[in-house]
Write a protein that holds these residues in place. Structure first.
Motif, PDB file in Angstrom:
ATOM      1  N   GLU A 182      -4.094  12.003   0.519  1.00  0.00           N
ATOM      2  CA  GLU A 182      -3.558  10.576   0.395  1.00  0.00           C
ATOM      3  C   GLU A 182      -2.981  10.192   1.823  1.00  0.00           C
ATOM      4  O   GLU A 182      -3.051   9.208   2.133  1.00  0.00           O
ATOM      5  N   ALA A 183      -2.635  11.095   2.969  1.00  0.00           N
ATOM      6  CA  ALA A 183      -2.396  10.737   4.257  1.00  0.00           C
ATOM      7  C   ALA A 183      -3.507   9.817   4.776  1.00  0.00           C
ATOM      8  O   ALA A 183      -3.536   8.768   5.601  1.00  0.00           O
ATOM      9  N   ASP A 184      -4.630  10.598   4.732  1.00  0.00           N
ATOM     10  CA  ASP A 184      -6.096  10.168   5.225  1.00  0.00           C
ATOM     11  C   ASP A 184      -6.214   8.576   4.517  1.00  0.00           C
ATOM     12  O   ASP A 184      -6.673   7.774   5.343  1.00  0.00           O
ATOM     13  N   GLU A 185      -6.107   8.564   3.213  1.00  0.00           N
ATOM     14  CA  GLU A 185      -6.513   7.270   2.541  1.00  0.00           C
ATOM     15  C   GLU A 185      -5.538   6.319   2.724  1.00  0.00           C
ATOM     16  O   GLU A 185      -5.951   5.223   3.415  1.00  0.00           O
ATOM     17  N   LEU A 186      -4.391   6.427   2.833  1.00  0.00           N
ATOM     18  CA  LEU A 186      -3.209   5.288   3.455  1.00  0.00           C
ATOM     19  C   LEU A 186      -3.548   4.806   4.838  1.00  0.00           C
ATOM     20  O   LEU A 186      -3.770   3.742   5.273  1.00  0.00           O
ATOM     21  N   ALA A 187      -4.187   5.998   5.698  1.00  0.00           N
ATOM     22  CA  ALA A 187      -4.258   5.439   7.214  1.00  0.00           C
ATOM     23  C   ALA A 187      -5.495   4.600   7.155  1.00  0.00           C
ATOM     24  O   ALA A 187      -5.690   3.411   7.667  1.00  0.00           O
ATOM     25  N   VAL A 188      -6.599   4.928   6.190  1.00  0.00           N
ATOM     26  CA  VAL A 188      -7.661   4.125   6.336  1.00  0.00           C
ATOM     27  C   VAL A 188      -7.560   2.715   5.738  1.00  0.00           C
ATOM     28  O   VAL A 188      -8.191   1.802   6.197  1.00  0.00           O
ATOM     29  N   LYS A 189      -6.693   2.750   4.529  1.00  0.00           N
ATOM     30  CA  LYS A 189      -6.467   1.455   4.147  1.00  0.00           C
ATOM     31  C   LYS A 189      -5.542   0.561   4.847  1.00  0.00           C
ATOM     32  O   LYS A 189      -5.786  -0.646   4.766  1.00  0.00           O
ATOM     33  N   VAL A 190      -4.446   0.992   5.478  1.00  0.00           N
ATOM     34  CA  VAL A 190      -3.707   0.296   6.470  1.00  0.00           C
ATOM     35  C   VAL A 190      -4.755  -0.162   7.503  1.00  0.00           C
ATOM     36  O   VAL A 190      -4.695  -1.516   7.815  1.00  0.00           O
ATOM     37  N   SER A 191      -5.369   0.605   7.830  1.00  0.00           N
ATOM     38  CA  SER A 191      -6.492   0.184   8.987  1.00  0.00           C
ATOM     39  C   SER A 191      -7.379  -0.942   8.752  1.00  0.00           C
ATOM     40  O   SER A 191      -7.682  -1.826   9.534  1.00  0.00           O
ATOM     41  N   ASP A 192      -8.011  -0.783   7.207  1.00  0.00           N
ATOM     42  CA  ASP A 192      -8.884  -1.738   6.974  1.00  0.00           C
ATOM     43  C   ASP A 192      -8.241  -3.372   6.758  1.00  0.00           C
ATOM     44  O   ASP A 192      -8.778  -4.169   7.076  1.00  0.00           O
ATOM     45  N   LEU A 193      -6.703  -3.374   6.623  1.00  0.00           N
ATOM     46  CA  LEU A 193      -5.952  -4.528   6.637  1.00  0.00           C
ATOM     47  C   LEU A 193      -6.103  -5.135   8.281  1.00  0.00           C
ATOM     48  O   LEU A 193      -5.898  -6.431   8.053  1.00  0.00           O
ATOM     49  N   LEU A 233       0.808  -1.278  -0.090  1.00  0.00           N
ATOM     50  CA  LEU A 233      -0.019   0.025   0.053  1.00  0.00           C
ATOM     51  C   LEU A 233       0.764   1.365  -0.006  1.00  0.00           C
ATOM     52  O   LEU A 233       0.570   2.163  -0.734  1.00  0.00           O
ATOM     53  N   VAL A 234       2.090   1.335   0.867  1.00  0.00           N
ATOM     54  CA  VAL A 234       2.543   2.483   1.117  1.00  0.00           C
ATOM     55  C   VAL A 234       3.492   2.911  -0.365  1.00  0.00           C
ATOM     56  O   VAL A 234       3.367   3.918  -0.686  1.00  0.00           O
ATOM     57  N   LYS A 235       3.791   1.762  -0.945  1.00  0.00           N
ATOM     58  CA  LYS A 235       4.404   2.095  -2.406  1.00  0.00           C
ATOM     59  C   LYS A 235       3.787   2.837  -3.256  1.00  0.00           C
ATOM     60  O   LYS A 235       4.287   3.508  -4.369  1.00  0.00           O
ATOM     61  N   LYS A 236       2.426   2.808  -3.139  1.00  0.00           N
ATOM     62  CA  LYS A 236       1.427   3.692  -4.188  1.00  0.00           C
ATOM     63  C   LYS A 236       1.282   5.076  -3.805  1.00  0.00           C
ATOM     64  O   LYS A 236       0.860   5.803  -4.668  1.00  0.00           O
ATOM     65  N   TYR A 237       1.974   5.646  -2.515  1.00  0.00           N
ATOM     66  CA  TYR A 237       1.726   7.010  -2.157  1.00  0.00           C
ATOM     67  C   TYR A 237       3.315   7.660  -2.087  1.00  0.00           C
ATOM     68  O   TYR A 237       4.117   7.301  -1.824  1.00  0.00           O
ATOM     69  N   LYS A 238       3.051   8.889  -2.612  1.00  0.00           N
ATOM     70  CA  LYS A 238       4.265   9.716  -2.971  1.00  0.00           C
ATOM     71  C   LYS A 238       4.786  10.004  -1.540  1.00  0.00           C
ATOM     72  O   LYS A 238       3.880  10.636  -0.780  1.00  0.00           O
TER      73      LYS A 238
END
Ligand code: NG1
Ligand code: ZN
Length: 532
Positions: free
Chosen positions: A519-530, A488-493
């Motif tokens: 993007e920071a919010d989205e990454l946090a949500v996606k990692v939380s979903d894991l 996931l992290v790789k997809k974000y600048k």
């Protein structure tokens, strides 16, 4: 023996609530004040033993729940040099707190004494204080019972900030050495800080007014007294959220934790653009700064910004003085990526990263000549090693410029509370540096730009299943999860994210940062979903 029967007898007055499991964590014991009576009594016993183990050196006990809600309270022990309790003793604290019966408690007390070869007839000295919480006085009474049962000598320092008690403990234990830390009293603390502040800022323009949100806690009246000792010719401080008698307002919609976690102003504050503001927490060991710009946009100056300001200033003074000392910075995984990059690439200052928890940072900072450590949430300080102090004290300056720099460094070492992060001392440090640089908060903020970040609390079935390494930056268990986070992290600048179990709450925390807020919010949500 008389002491043992006293312990059993007094313990019946402080029964342990059934079914509750206690644990001495990174912040000592911390929970609802109403559940702490037996715990505090037992901490009294442990403090007495700890002092005896250390040949009667004075141990501190602080009753506070820091930034937590008004109904919470807590208790933690302070070791002789003003450090946190040695880790191996945390186990005894947890064991005592969970003893099922008065007899079992007494047996454990004796067992610890025997295992560690502690002579129960030897001297024992303990000092204690509390914050402004309503449950404080009753808990102090429980503590006194514990100390009396264990036949310890004690002194009640009443209401203090946590760092003031750390200071006093160190003063007492260094009092008879060649380098006493200071006078072991509250006035001694005010005198030491105010004298140092005046020397550090001598010849500089009077700093602009700072407005301080005291979280309606103990820091307000103490800061007022400190400012009075410094005098209004040198410093103007305007204290708000200073209603210590309105106990239910402690940390409520204000204070350092609120401002840092919500990333917004204390409720009700109406700031003027480009003026400096600060918020303390409920026991005044944390501080964050902030301001608003002409568009009323909020800008936070957190622990990372304080660390880089202090590291730059001290590094530059060392360079001018010609003394051979190295400054280093200690951070945790929560430090903003931009701050780490700024320290490494621009300032060329070495960084160590440690797990969360002040004791880890403190120990790592002791390995530098001058070690600056701050958690992003605003808890931190600067440590001058003993050998650096000797080097500075014996340094023979070749010119007035060098002499000035050395004098300022030595006064900084006195201004900064070296025992533990101290909001009042850190406040004076920041003001002094800004006045040297003739900077306002905006100039300070422009040194680097924080990456947008998001911290999410996720409740999981079993937080102990989350194990990390690399200073908490990578998950080793549950197996396989880290691979998904990496993907996931790789997809974000400028993306970065990590997951770790909280040491103070029954939850795991997800941190994420990226180039933009979205993007920071989205990454946090996606990692939380894991984690679900
Ligand atoms: P946990 O609950 O382990 O994340 C929190 C803070 C720490 C530290 C401790 C002690 C964050 C993310 N974590 O720890 O920095 O201050 O409480 O009070 O702010
Ligand atoms: Zn605190």
């Amino acid at each position: 023996r008389q002491q043992l029967s006293q312990i059993t007898k007094f313990s019946t007055l402080h029964p342990r609530p059934e079914g509750h499991k206690y644990a001495y964590g990174t912040a000592g014991f911390r929970l609802l004040g109403s559940l702490l009576d037996s715990v505090v009594f037992r901490v009294g016993l442990l403090a007495a033993l700890r002092s005896r183990k250390l040949d009667g050196e004075t141990i501190g006990v602080m009753i506070t729940a820091s930034h937590n809600p008004p109904d919470d309270n807590g208790v933690k022990l302070i070791d002789p040099q003003g450090e946190m309790l040695e880790a191996s003793w945390e186990t005894y604290a947890t064991m005592f707190a969970n003893a099922e019966t008065d007899d079992e408690l007494t047996k454990e007390y004796l067992a610890v004494a025997e295992a560690l070869k502690i002579n129960l007839d030897s001297p024992s000295n303990v000092v204690f204080a509390r914050d402004t919480r309503a449950s404080g006085p009753a808990l102090v009474a429980a503590l006194k019972d514990g100390l009396q049962a264990a036949a310890a000598d004690y002194a009640d320092y009443r209401i203090l900030t946590t760092p003031q008690l750390h200071y006093i403990v160190k003063c007492i234990n260094t009092g008879k050495t060649v380098t006493p830390y200071g006078d072991p009293s509250e006035q001694g603390y005010f005198d030491k800080l105010s004298t140092a502040f005046k020397i550090v800022t001598k010849g500089k323009a009077k700093p602009p007014t700072v407005t301080v949100d005291a979280a309606n806690g103990v820091g307000g009246p103490k800061l007022k007294e400190l400012a009075r000792c410094i005098g209004s010719d040198y410093l103007d401080i305007n204290i708000v959220k200073n209603e210590i008698d309105a106990v239910e307002r402690l940390n409520f919609q204000c204070g350092a934790d609120f401002v840092k976690t919500q990333q917004k102003l204390p409720v009700g504050l109406e700031p003027a653009p480009f003026e400096l503001y600060a918020s303390l927490d409920g026991d005044a060991d944390r501080i964050v700064f902030y301001y608003v710009d002409e568009a009323n946009k909020f800008h936070l100056l957190d622990g990372d910004k304080i660390a880089s300001l202090a590291a730059t200033f001290i590094r530059d003074l060392i360079a001018v003085s010609g003394v051979d000392l190295q400054v280093g910075v200690v951070q945790t995984a929560y430090a903003n990526g931009s701050s780490s990059k700024y320290l490494t690439d621009i300032l060329k200052v070495p960084i160590t990263v440690t797990p969360t928890g002040v004791k880890h940072l403190h120990h790592a900072a002791q390995l530098f000549d001058v070690g600056v450590y701050f958690e992003a949430n605003g808890h931190g300080t600067v440590l001058f090693s003993n050998s650096s102090m000797k080097t500075l004290e014996s340094f023979e300056a070749q010119n007035p410029g060098q002499q000035d720099a050395v004098t300022t460094l030595l006064s900084l070492a006195a201004l900064i509370n070296q025992t533990v992060g101290d909001a009042l001392s850190d406040l004076l440090l920041v003001i002094a540096i800004l006045s040297h640089k003739a900077w306002g908060p905006n100039e300070w903020n422009l040194t680097y730009t924080d990456l947008p970040n998001r911290l999410v609390r996720v409740v999981v079935k079993d937080r102990t299943a989350f194990k990390t390494d690399d200073a908490e930056r990578r998950l080793v268990e549950p197996k396989g999860l880290q691979v998904h986070i990496d993907a996931l992290v790789k997809k974000y600048k400028s993306g970065r994210s990590f997951v770790r179990a909280s040491g103070t709450e029954d939850a795991v925390r997800v941190y994420a940062e990226a180039a933009t807020r979205l993007e920071a919010d989205e990454l946090a949500v996606k990692v939380s979903d894991l984690l679900k």
